[in-house]
Design a protein around this motif. Structure first.
Motif, PDB file in Angstrom:
ATOM      1  N   ARG A 232       0.927  -1.206   0.204  1.00 35.55           N
ATOM      2  CA  ARG A 232       0.137   0.065  -0.120  1.00 35.55           C
ATOM      3  C   ARG A 232       0.771   1.214   0.005  1.00 35.55           C
ATOM      4  O   ARG A 232       1.804   1.391   0.434  1.00 35.55           O
ATOM      5  N   GLY A 233       0.333   2.323  -0.474  1.00 39.78           N
ATOM      6  CA  GLY A 233       1.005   3.631  -0.699  1.00 39.78           C
ATOM      7  C   GLY A 233       0.013   4.421  -0.796  1.00 39.78           C
ATOM      8  O   GLY A 233      -1.222   4.494  -0.915  1.00 39.78           O
ATOM      9  N   ARG A 234       0.590   5.864  -0.554  1.00 39.88           N
ATOM     10  CA  ARG A 234      -0.378   7.072  -0.736  1.00 39.88           C
ATOM     11  C   ARG A 234       0.460   8.460  -1.224  1.00 39.88           C
ATOM     12  O   ARG A 234       1.711   8.243  -1.063  1.00 39.88           O
ATOM     13  N   TRP A 235      -0.111   9.131  -1.888  1.00 37.72           N
ATOM     14  CA  TRP A 235       0.454  10.350  -2.305  1.00 37.72           C
ATOM     15  C   TRP A 235      -0.331  11.672  -1.435  1.00 37.72           C
ATOM     16  O   TRP A 235      -1.427  11.724  -1.711  1.00 37.72           O
ATOM     17  N   GLU A 236       0.458  12.504  -1.084  1.00 39.82           N
ATOM     18  CA  GLU A 236       0.082  13.789  -0.707  1.00 39.82           C
ATOM     19  C   GLU A 236       0.584  14.799  -1.769  1.00 39.82           C
ATOM     20  O   GLU A 236       1.620  15.102  -1.962  1.00 39.82           O
ATOM     21  N   PHE A 237      -0.553  15.475  -2.326  1.00 37.73           N
ATOM     22  CA  PHE A 237      -0.381  16.521  -3.481  1.00 37.73           C
ATOM     23  C   PHE A 237       0.249  17.687  -2.876  1.00 37.73           C
ATOM     24  O   PHE A 237      -0.392  18.250  -1.941  1.00 37.73           O
ATOM     25  N   LEU A 238       1.356  18.189  -3.235  1.00 34.30           N
ATOM     26  CA  LEU A 238       2.284  19.300  -2.550  1.00 34.30           C
ATOM     27  C   LEU A 238       1.547  20.661  -3.582  1.00 34.30           C
ATOM     28  O   LEU A 238       1.575  21.435  -2.707  1.00 34.30           O
ATOM     29  N   SER A 239       1.696  20.265  -4.653  1.00 32.18           N
ATOM     30  CA  SER A 239       1.443  21.435  -5.554  1.00 32.18           C
ATOM     31  C   SER A 239       0.840  21.050  -6.941  1.00 32.18           C
ATOM     32  O   SER A 239       1.278  19.745  -7.371  1.00 32.18           O
ATOM     33  N   ILE A 240       0.343  21.710  -7.478  1.00 36.38           N
ATOM     34  CA  ILE A 240      -0.441  21.315  -8.931  1.00 36.38           C
ATOM     35  C   ILE A 240      -0.235  22.662  -9.775  1.00 36.38           C
ATOM     36  O   ILE A 240      -0.773  23.676  -9.438  1.00 36.38           O
ATOM     37  N   ASP A 241       0.277  22.540 -11.146  1.00 40.84           N
ATOM     38  CA  ASP A 241       0.343  23.451 -12.021  1.00 40.84           C
ATOM     39  C   ASP A 241      -0.220  22.796 -13.472  1.00 40.84           C
ATOM     40  O   ASP A 241       0.708  22.308 -14.141  1.00 40.84           O
ATOM     41  N   GLU A 242      -1.553  22.825 -13.691  1.00 43.60           N
ATOM     42  CA  GLU A 242      -2.175  22.020 -14.671  1.00 43.60           C
ATOM     43  C   GLU A 242      -1.681  22.998 -15.844  1.00 43.60           C
ATOM     44  O   GLU A 242      -1.932  24.184 -15.995  1.00 43.60           O
ATOM     45  N   PRO A 243      -1.404  22.106 -16.931  1.00 45.17           N
ATOM     46  CA  PRO A 243      -1.099  20.855 -17.225  1.00 45.17           C
ATOM     47  C   PRO A 243       0.512  20.687 -17.334  1.00 45.17           C
ATOM     48  O   PRO A 243       0.823  19.701 -17.989  1.00 45.17           O
ATOM     49  N   ARG A 244       1.223  21.534 -16.433  1.00 50.45           N
ATOM     50  CA  ARG A 244       2.633  21.560 -16.650  1.00 50.45           C
ATOM     51  C   ARG A 244       3.174  20.626 -15.678  1.00 50.45           C
ATOM     52  O   ARG A 244       4.356  19.851 -15.816  1.00 50.45           O
ATOM     53  N   SER A 245       2.747  20.617 -14.403  1.00 52.31           N
ATOM     54  CA  SER A 245       3.525  19.785 -13.313  1.00 52.31           C
ATOM     55  C   SER A 245       2.673  19.539 -12.194  1.00 52.31           C
ATOM     56  O   SER A 245       1.805  20.302 -12.035  1.00 52.31           O
ATOM     57  N   PHE A 246       2.931  18.683 -11.344  1.00 52.29           N
ATOM     58  CA  PHE A 246       2.431  18.443 -10.126  1.00 52.29           C
ATOM     59  C   PHE A 246       3.445  17.681  -9.306  1.00 52.29           C
ATOM     60  O   PHE A 246       4.534  17.111  -9.675  1.00 52.29           O
ATOM     61  N   GLU A 247       3.497  17.940  -7.902  1.00 51.06           N
ATOM     62  CA  GLU A 247       4.517  17.506  -7.164  1.00 51.06           C
ATOM     63  C   GLU A 247       3.598  16.627  -5.868  1.00 51.06           C
ATOM     64  O   GLU A 247       2.607  17.149  -5.414  1.00 51.06           O
ATOM     65  N   VAL A 248       4.202  15.484  -5.315  1.00 51.10           N
ATOM     66  CA  VAL A 248       3.782  14.748  -4.420  1.00 51.10           C
ATOM     67  C   VAL A 248       4.836  14.351  -3.379  1.00 51.10           C
ATOM     68  O   VAL A 248       5.774  14.134  -3.747  1.00 51.10           O
ATOM     69  N   LEU A 249       4.231  13.896  -2.198  1.00 55.15           N
ATOM     70  CA  LEU A 249       5.116  13.229  -1.125  1.00 55.15           C
ATOM     71  C   LEU A 249       4.498  11.750  -1.059  1.00 55.15           C
ATOM     72  O   LEU A 249       3.379  11.486  -0.971  1.00 55.15           O
ATOM     73  N   ASP A 250       5.250  10.910  -1.596  1.00 53.72           N
ATOM     74  CA  ASP A 250       4.899   9.368  -1.850  1.00 53.72           C
ATOM     75  C   ASP A 250       5.510   8.624  -0.842  1.00 53.72           C
ATOM     76  O   ASP A 250       6.556   8.633  -0.311  1.00 53.72           O
ATOM     77  N   GLY A 251       4.608   7.805   0.025  1.00 53.18           N
ATOM     78  CA  GLY A 251       4.986   6.928   1.159  1.00 53.18           C
ATOM     79  C   GLY A 251       4.278   5.547   1.009  1.00 53.18           C
ATOM     80  O   GLY A 251       3.099   5.630   0.623  1.00 53.18           O
ATOM     81  N   PHE A 252       4.924   4.680   1.940  1.00 50.72           N
ATOM     82  CA  PHE A 252       4.419   3.433   2.051  1.00 50.72           C
ATOM     83  C   PHE A 252       2.997   3.568   3.095  1.00 50.72           C
ATOM     84  O   PHE A 252       3.284   4.499   4.039  1.00 50.72           O
ATOM     85  N   ALA A 253       2.086   3.085   2.866  1.00 50.03           N
ATOM     86  CA  ALA A 253       0.768   3.091   3.932  1.00 50.03           C
ATOM     87  C   ALA A 253       0.574   1.844   4.463  1.00 50.03           C
ATOM     88  O   ALA A 253       0.666   0.719   3.935  1.00 50.03           O
ATOM     89  N   ASP A 254      -0.245   2.069   5.651  1.00 53.61           N
ATOM     90  CA  ASP A 254      -1.174   0.962   6.414  1.00 53.61           C
ATOM     91  C   ASP A 254      -2.310   0.823   5.680  1.00 53.61           C
ATOM     92  O   ASP A 254      -2.931   1.561   4.811  1.00 53.61           O
ATOM     93  N   GLU A 255      -3.221  -0.287   6.276  1.00 50.52           N
ATOM     94  CA  GLU A 255      -4.769  -0.481   5.625  1.00 50.52           C
ATOM     95  C   GLU A 255      -5.353   0.961   6.157  1.00 50.52           C
ATOM     96  O   GLU A 255      -6.506   1.080   5.276  1.00 50.52           O
ATOM     97  N   ASP A 256      -5.162   1.674   6.772  1.00 52.32           N
ATOM     98  CA  ASP A 256      -5.929   2.956   7.126  1.00 52.32           C
ATOM     99  C   ASP A 256      -5.540   4.172   6.203  1.00 52.32           C
ATOM    100  O   ASP A 256      -5.965   5.116   6.449  1.00 52.32           O
ATOM    101  N   GLY A 257      -4.429   3.763   5.780  1.00 50.32           N
ATOM    102  CA  GLY A 257      -3.918   5.085   4.707  1.00 50.32           C
ATOM    103  C   GLY A 257      -2.968   5.756   5.332  1.00 50.32           C
ATOM    104  O   GLY A 257      -2.506   6.879   4.936  1.00 50.32           O
ATOM    105  N   ASP A 258      -2.435   5.337   6.695  1.00 48.86           N
ATOM    106  CA  ASP A 258      -1.429   6.285   7.377  1.00 48.86           C
ATOM    107  C   ASP A 258      -0.055   5.786   6.871  1.00 48.86           C
ATOM    108  O   ASP A 258       0.344   4.513   6.797  1.00 48.86           O
ATOM    109  N   LEU A 259       0.611   6.760   7.029  1.00 50.27           N
ATOM    110  CA  LEU A 259       2.233   6.462   6.653  1.00 50.27           C
ATOM    111  C   LEU A 259       2.884   5.380   7.710  1.00 50.27           C
ATOM    112  O   LEU A 259       2.526   5.429   8.990  1.00 50.27           O
ATOM    113  N   THR A 260       3.439   4.452   7.225  1.00 51.68           N
ATOM    114  CA  THR A 260       3.927   3.377   8.083  1.00 51.68           C
ATOM    115  C   THR A 260       5.219   3.502   8.878  1.00 51.68           C
ATOM    116  O   THR A 260       5.374   3.195   9.916  1.00 51.68           O
ATOM    117  N   GLY A 261       6.029   4.452   8.281  1.00 49.68           N
ATOM    118  CA  GLY A 261       7.227   4.997   9.314  1.00 49.68           C
ATOM    119  C   GLY A 261       8.322   3.745   8.587  1.00 49.68           C
ATOM    120  O   GLY A 261       9.501   3.983   9.197  1.00 49.68           O
TER     121      GLY A 261
END
Length: 323
Positions: A75-104
């Motif tokens: 499991r994983g999740r993205w937190e969207f940090l910035s969006i400049d449509e349609p040029r770019s977007f930036e995310v924080l990507d991490g491994f997640a648990d069943e509840d969608g929280d970062l596992t650490g």
């Protein structure tokens, strides 16, 4: 294959990717920001993604999981940090648990996707930033570079309309490496019928008939096992044969993973990962096959397997769908 370069840079603690697409920037942007289209390529072959949440806004979260041929889930999740449509977007990507929280378990990675117009279409410049040399090395050892290359290699079919992609091509074969091939065929019919045609014996017997002059003598399938067999008609040369195996994972209407070996033998055994995707009444069938080694792969492909599959898929369309 759209990827022109992908590499890890220990000096800048990044993994960098460049990929060129023969499609307008707005179209490429769409496949990276629509969860249903992302699912078709985000994840290497054998580990397809499923997005269960997608709040595409700064501060929003996208939640997903990838499923192995044996049903293991990452499991994983993205937190969207910035969006400049349609040029770019930036995310924080991490491994997640069943509840969608970062596992650490691993430090989250910052990923930047930038889309640049080119004379022939669109160029993706992607960077993944790591917080330490150890975290970069861990992800490289886990296969991030090659996995990303294989995942992006699936984008050609996503960017095209299925019917345009399939026109005149029939059953297609891609050799991915020494042990893996990918077979694709667009079936002109709905996914539910294509699924049933692969899982209901009464339907299987109508199209999976083998070469001309042969007949299907046995078709058994349960939740865990299957067996199919064929024999030559009178006047046709050859010895009866069959295939059997175990069903490792099943997600109805979407995916089945099973082993396959010649019936009554100890091997060699392959693992066949069948996936279905429907668009506008047509179904993309993708079969990822894992062989024990390159010699087995070459020997099986040399039997005329692809031509036989095309004959069967054409019969499936003709017998089950057109009629």
């Amino acid at each position: 294959m759209p990827v022109t370069d992908i590499s890890a840079d220990a000096d800048t603690l990044t993994v960098n990717i460049t990929a060129d697409f023969a499609a307008p920037r707005e179209r490429v942007w769409k496949v990276f920001t629509d969860p249903r289209q992302l699912e078709r390529f985000w994840g290497p072959p054998g580990w397809p993604a499923t997005f269960t949440g997608f709040d595409f806004a700064p501060g929003g979260l996208a939640q997903y999981h990838m499923t192995s041929p044996n049903g293991e889930v990452s499991r994983g999740r993205w937190e969207f940090l910035s969006i400049d449509e349609p040029r770019s977007f930036e995310v924080l990507d991490g491994f997640a648990d069943e509840d969608g929280d970062l596992t650490g378990e691993f430090e989250p990675m910052r990923m930047v996707f930038a889309f640049e117009e080119t004379p022939t279409g669109t160029r993706l410049n992607g960077q993944t930033y790591f917080t330490s040399a150890d975290s970069l090395e861990q992800m490289v050892q886990m296969g991030m570079v090659e996995g990303t290359r294989l995942a992006m290699g699936q984008l050609d079919t996503v960017l095209q309309d299925l019917r345009d992609y399939a026109a005149g091509k029939g059953t297609q074969l891609e050799v991915l490496d020494d042990r893996h091939v990918r077979i694709t065929r667009v079936i002109d019919g709905p996914r539910d019928l294509v699924w049933r045609a692969h899982h209901e014996p009464d339907l299987i017997r109508q199209w999976m008939l083998g070469p001309d002059g042969w007949r299907m003598t046995d078709c058994e399938i349960s939740d865990r096992h299957y067996r199919n067999a064929w024999a030559p008609e009178s006047g046709t040369e050859g010895e009866p044969f069959g295939f059997e195996g175990d069903i490792l994972y099943s997600e109805p209407q979407r995916r089945t993973v099973m082993t396959e070996r010649m019936a009554g033998t100890d091997g060699p055994e392959t693992m066949n990962d069948l996936q279905l995707y429907e668009e506008d009444g047509a179904t993309l069938l993708t079969m990822l096959i894992e062989y024990p080694d390159a010699a087995t792969r070459d020997a099986i492909l040399a039997t005329g397997m692809i031509d036989g599959m095309e004959d069967s898929y054409a019969r499936l369309e003709r017998v089950l769908i057109v009629s």
